[in-house]
Write a protein that holds these residues in place. Structure first.
Motif, mmCIF file in Angstrom:
data_model
loop_
_atom_site.group_PDB
_atom_site.id
_atom_site.type_symbol
_atom_site.label_atom_id
_atom_site.label_comp_id
_atom_site.label_asym_id
_atom_site.label_seq_id
_atom_site.Cartn_x
_atom_site.Cartn_y
_atom_site.Cartn_z
ATOM 1 N N ARG A 69 0.831 -1.205 0.000
ATOM 2 C CA ARG A 69 0.000 0.000 0.000
ATOM 3 C C ARG A 69 0.862 1.250 0.000
ATOM 4 O O ARG A 69 0.600 2.216 -0.734
ATOM 5 C CB ARG A 69 -0.944 -0.022 1.196
ATOM 6 N N ARG A 70 1.911 1.256 0.815
ATOM 7 C CA ARG A 70 2.807 2.417 0.863
ATOM 8 C C ARG A 70 3.500 2.628 -0.483
ATOM 9 O O ARG A 70 3.667 3.769 -0.939
ATOM 10 C CB ARG A 70 3.849 2.245 1.971
ATOM 11 N N HIS A 71 3.916 1.541 -1.114
ATOM 12 C CA HIS A 71 4.593 1.657 -2.407
ATOM 13 C C HIS A 71 3.649 2.219 -3.470
ATOM 14 O O HIS A 71 4.076 2.995 -4.337
ATOM 15 C CB HIS A 71 5.136 0.302 -2.849
ATOM 16 N N VAL A 72 2.383 1.817 -3.416
ATOM 17 C CA VAL A 72 1.419 2.362 -4.376
ATOM 18 C C VAL A 72 1.339 3.876 -4.234
ATOM 19 O O VAL A 72 1.414 4.626 -5.215
ATOM 20 C CB VAL A 72 0.027 1.719 -4.184
ATOM 21 N N VAL A 73 1.201 4.348 -2.990
ATOM 22 C CA VAL A 73 1.042 5.782 -2.745
ATOM 23 C C VAL A 73 2.338 6.545 -2.986
ATOM 24 O O VAL A 73 2.341 7.604 -3.643
ATOM 25 C CB VAL A 73 0.538 6.025 -1.309
ATOM 26 N N ASP A 74 3.451 6.011 -2.501
ATOM 27 C CA ASP A 74 4.706 6.768 -2.526
ATOM 28 C C ASP A 74 5.477 6.642 -3.839
ATOM 29 O O ASP A 74 6.161 7.592 -4.250
ATOM 30 C CB ASP A 74 5.617 6.316 -1.381
ATOM 31 N N ASP A 75 5.373 5.471 -4.496
ATOM 32 C CA ASP A 75 6.218 5.213 -5.664
ATOM 33 C C ASP A 75 5.456 5.167 -6.985
ATOM 34 O O ASP A 75 5.930 5.688 -7.993
ATOM 35 C CB ASP A 75 6.970 3.883 -5.481
ATOM 36 N N VAL A 76 4.265 4.536 -6.978
ATOM 37 C CA VAL A 76 3.552 4.333 -8.234
ATOM 38 C C VAL A 76 2.729 5.556 -8.622
ATOM 39 O O VAL A 76 2.810 6.031 -9.755
ATOM 40 C CB VAL A 76 2.666 3.072 -8.154
ATOM 41 N N LEU A 77 1.931 6.070 -7.704
ATOM 42 C CA LEU A 77 1.039 7.186 -8.050
ATOM 43 C C LEU A 77 1.782 8.419 -8.564
ATOM 44 O O LEU A 77 1.340 9.041 -9.540
ATOM 45 C CB LEU A 77 0.152 7.544 -6.858
ATOM 46 N N PRO A 78 2.925 8.810 -7.970
ATOM 47 C CA PRO A 78 3.616 9.988 -8.506
ATOM 48 C C PRO A 78 4.122 9.789 -9.938
ATOM 49 O O PRO A 78 4.345 10.774 -10.653
ATOM 50 C CB PRO A 78 4.792 10.180 -7.533
ATOM 51 N N GLU A 79 4.289 8.529 -10.352
ATOM 52 C CA GLU A 79 4.811 8.235 -11.686
ATOM 53 C C GLU A 79 3.756 7.613 -12.598
ATOM 54 O O GLU A 79 4.097 7.093 -13.665
ATOM 55 C CB GLU A 79 6.010 7.286 -11.578
ATOM 56 N N LEU A 80 2.497 7.684 -12.194
ATOM 57 C CA LEU A 80 1.432 7.089 -12.994
ATOM 58 C C LEU A 80 1.317 7.828 -14.326
ATOM 59 O O LEU A 80 1.239 9.059 -14.371
ATOM 60 C CB LEU A 80 0.107 7.159 -12.235
ATOM 61 N N GLY A 81 1.300 7.056 -15.419
ATOM 62 C CA GLY A 81 1.246 7.641 -16.755
ATOM 63 C C GLY A 81 2.612 7.914 -17.342
ATOM 64 O O GLY A 81 2.738 8.186 -18.533
ATOM 65 N N ARG A 82 3.667 7.810 -16.506
ATOM 66 C CA ARG A 82 5.033 7.968 -17.000
ATOM 67 C C ARG A 82 5.762 6.633 -16.860
ATOM 68 O O ARG A 82 5.875 5.881 -17.828
ATOM 69 C CB ARG A 82 5.755 9.085 -16.232
ATOM 70 N N SER A 83 6.236 6.344 -15.657
ATOM 71 C CA SER A 83 6.934 5.075 -15.445
ATOM 72 C C SER A 83 5.980 3.896 -15.312
ATOM 73 O O SER A 83 6.350 2.754 -15.625
ATOM 74 C CB SER A 83 7.809 5.164 -14.187
ATOM 75 N N TYR A 84 4.765 4.162 -14.850
ATOM 76 C CA TYR A 84 3.815 3.088 -14.581
ATOM 77 C C TYR A 84 2.484 3.362 -15.272
ATOM 78 O O TYR A 84 1.989 4.484 -15.264
ATOM 79 C CB TYR A 84 3.592 2.937 -13.073
#
Length: 214
Positions: free
Chosen positions: A54-69
């Motif tokens: 859950r923390r990784h989704v919020v901290d790592d994935v969401l800020p890069e959604l549409g770019r890295s992920y």
């Protein structure tokens, strides 16, 4: 995994409706109930991997959604929460009241709002056993906005557009509510309006679920 799950109910609501607080209050006042959630308070000790994801989704994935992920990558990660809740429901004993925070309904709605099309995962989730009742927490937009500390607590899956404002928050929450209610339209539902504090809201939830047992 059993083909049928024990009877259970779902506590549902838009962001900052107060579900986590109510679940915590129910855990304190009804220790005989099984309260299932992917919220950190319910997973960080017994299920640290779920809390970490859950923390990784919020901290790592969401800020890069549409770019890295991609949105599909996000949905694949969020599915771990769906399966975790299903598995925990299946392990509850018969006759024990079980209340689940959001089940898959909120995650599915957020995936759709993130741009995920009608993914085959959704059909699988919809094949899971249905709850006997949904208790929906309805709070005014202004209350939810204040609880978010005027947007400072929001993540990108809680508002529309690139940055949180009261307008983008309200717009997103309106769409989120619409999709969740579409997904649950055939399930008995009790709507609980804002009660003023957590204790009163939890008491209203207890009454709604006690009525189900009569």
């Amino acid at each position: 995994m059993p083909s049928e799950l024990p009877a259970f109910s779902v506590l549902l609501g838009a962001d900052f409706a107060g579900k986590s607080s109510v679940m915590t209050e129910l855990a304190a006042t009804r220790p005989d109930w099984r309260l299932l959630s992917t919220d950190g308070e319910f997973t960080k000790t017994a299920f640290p991997l779920v809390a970490q994801l859950r923390r990784h989704v919020v901290d790592d994935v969401l800020p890069e959604l549409g770019r890295s992920y991609s949105p599909e990558f996000l949905a694949a990660l969020l599915q771990t929460a769906v399966i975790h809740l299903r598995d925990r429901i299946a392990r509850c004993g018969p006759g024990t009241p079980v209340v689940v925070d959001s089940y898959y309904y909120k995650i599915l709605a957020k995936c759709r709002l993130a741009g995920v099309g009608e993914n085959p995962m959704f059909a699988w989730w919809r094949s899971f056993p249905r709850p006997r009742r949904i208790v929906y927490l309805e709070v005014p937009h202004r209350t939810a906005w204040q609880r978010s500390r005027h947007g400072t607590l929001l993540n990108p899956l809680e508002h529309a557009g690139p940055r949180p404002t009261e307008f983008t928050f309200e717009s997103y929450q309106r769409d989120l509510r619409k999709i969740m209610l579409e997904e649950t339209r055939d399930i008995p539902m009790t709507v609980i309006e804002e009660c003023g504090d957590v204790a009163r809201t939890a008491a209203a939830v207890r009454r709604a679920l006690a009525d189900e047992d009569r």
